[in-house]
Design an enzyme around this catalytic site. Sequence first.
Site, PDB file in Angstrom:
ATOM      1  N   GLU A  59      -4.823  13.561   1.042  1.00  0.00           N
ATOM      2  CA  GLU A  59      -4.201  13.296   2.343  1.00  0.00           C
ATOM      3  C   GLU A  59      -4.174  14.552   3.219  1.00  0.00           C
ATOM      4  OE1 GLU A  59      -1.082   9.734   1.595  1.00  0.00           O
ATOM      5  OE2 GLU A  59      -0.381  11.703   0.896  1.00  0.00           O
ATOM      6  N   SER A  87       1.427  -1.128  -2.496  1.00  0.00           N
ATOM      7  CA  SER A  87       2.405  -1.253  -3.589  1.00  0.00           C
ATOM      8  C   SER A  87       2.031  -0.356  -4.753  1.00  0.00           C
ATOM      9  CB  SER A  87       2.515  -2.713  -4.016  1.00  0.00           C
ATOM     10  OG  SER A  87       2.954  -3.487  -2.908  1.00  0.00           O
ATOM     11  N   LYS A 136       9.742  17.472   5.397  1.00  0.00           N
ATOM     12  CA  LYS A 136       9.058  16.997   4.189  1.00  0.00           C
ATOM     13  C   LYS A 136       7.575  17.341   4.241  1.00  0.00           C
ATOM     14  CE  LYS A 136       8.410  13.390   0.855  1.00  0.00           C
ATOM     15  NZ  LYS A 136       8.270  11.949   0.570  1.00  0.00           N
TER      16      LYS A 136
END
Lengths: 307, 307
Positions: A268, A8, A184
């Site tokens: 990442e 979240s 993307k």
Amino acid sequence: MLVYIAGSGAMGCRFGYQISKTGNDVILLDNWEEHIKSIQENGLKITGDVEETVKLPIMKPTEATKEADLIILFTKAMQLPQMLQDIKGIIGSETKVLCLLNGLGHEEVIRQYIPEHNILMGVTVWTAGLEGPGHAHLQGVGALNLQSMDPENQEAGRQVADMLTEAKLFATYDENVLPNIWRKACVNGTMNSTCALLDCTIGELFASEDGPKMVKEIIHEFVIVGEAEGVSLNEEEIVKYVFDTSVKAAHHYPSMHQDLVQNHRLTEIDFINGAVNTKGAKLGIDTPYCRLITQLVHAKEEILKIK
Amino acid sequence: MLVYIAGSGAMGCRFGYQISKTGNDVILLDNWEEHIKSIQENGLKITGDVEETVKLPIMKPTEATKEADLIILFTKAMQLPQMLQDIKGIIGSETKVLCLLNGLGHEEVIRQYIPEHNILMGVTVWTAGLEGPGHAHLQGVGALNLQSMDPENQEAGRQVADMLTEAKLFATYDENVLPNIWRKACVNGTMNSTCALLDCTIGELFASEDGPKMVKEIIHEFVIVGEAEGVSLNEEEIVKYVFDTSVKAAHHYPSMHQDLVQNHRLTEIDFINGAVNTKGAKLGIDTPYCRLITQLVHAKEEILKIK
């Protein structure tokens, strides 16, 4: 339905907030102590296009017990296996799992925990920012595309898309979502890693003489590897999409810049340029631009002592 | 003989200072006003292994008029054409020109100004630092190798080598200097550009997991292009040499880091990794590591507004 947001951060808060406005129940999951405490004590504060504070349940992934109808995965890529491990208790035989992470190759991880017919893969152009614990800043509009991984189970994907559209997240069921996921990834693989390495905005990268040259060579590597994996990619259209995106986002530092340069957090990269290099190596396709970029980012992580 | 030092930075000052201790005349040439003024008014200050201030003539290249016996080129790579243009007046039919610049491809530039039989190509492992205008810091020992470009004119090269050895600069006449020039270019092409991009010391680069991997791929590109140009290069030996050098220089930021990161000056990248990529392109050899590194460094120069 009961919807968990697994991870979240900024985007998870956007999705959780918007879905909570429908008739569905939302539970946020996260591991950031101050964020949990702030939302439990004061609610989730939303600023930007709307200003509101909403009460939403939030807990650690391991604390969740009620079986989920839908879990939306929004972790950082490298946190995904741990998250899937931690939420085993809420995954039932009918629990759908929608993956909206950036990057490539997540379906291979998810398959180890979730049966194929319950997996939905998606990609979104929504954005969001986190101003601090318990405070999300939401501006602009977006959309998302998603697809059931099991072609026999389209209905599950269409139901989730309808629910997300009801939440004004504007989801389209996409019978071929992989090209969009790769497109993307091309945006991330061209701007994120290079702007992080060069400590510059997207506009500065694209305004330089060599920036666009690098971008095109990186896209070419993504395209030849994606095509070899069976994903139909239109290189010219992707180049145009990436350049159009760079104009809209010219003043921004991409998220990998925020991670590496601003916050000294792990990146990442292994799920973007690194994933292309790994996939390429398996397919016998050399991807030196993606490989060198991955090596440079990893070296920088070590130099900054965050790896 | 009358020896001009064309480009009197740190290394030029070392060579000028040491040659001035022999029976030869030395004139320093440079374009840095404060440096010229300081040496004209106070002499050249030497610290480090010796502490001394010596009177040495210094002037701008365009102001030199007496015909040279020997000109030692020590400019930054990109200043070389302008320097050769500026010193036309001191180049006679017997003037020898020794090039000790870092990088590759300078002989092609020099040939446009100097007849082949007067060109000497060399490479040195001497080091030097400039503490400020008129102040060179000299520590440690070194050596150099040089060769006449015209094999019929070895004698000229041997005479210059003898003179430099008399000046304790320890020059060896080398019947095959090109492999040594390429080997030094490999040191620069692996450490300089990457440490500049990653803002790290040589030791930090080599201590990282990915640093040595990048270094080996870069060396491989240098070797295949050099070999294709007819330069005999031993990849294994060069890898060992580069890694040995990295250990000795572990605590240093290489010169390109000083240029790009510390002083926001243009780099010599076009004469190191960029030269390999340009040569490779002409030979039909792809050198993506050298190309991407060159593009990243140029992009950074633009982002820092120094290009």
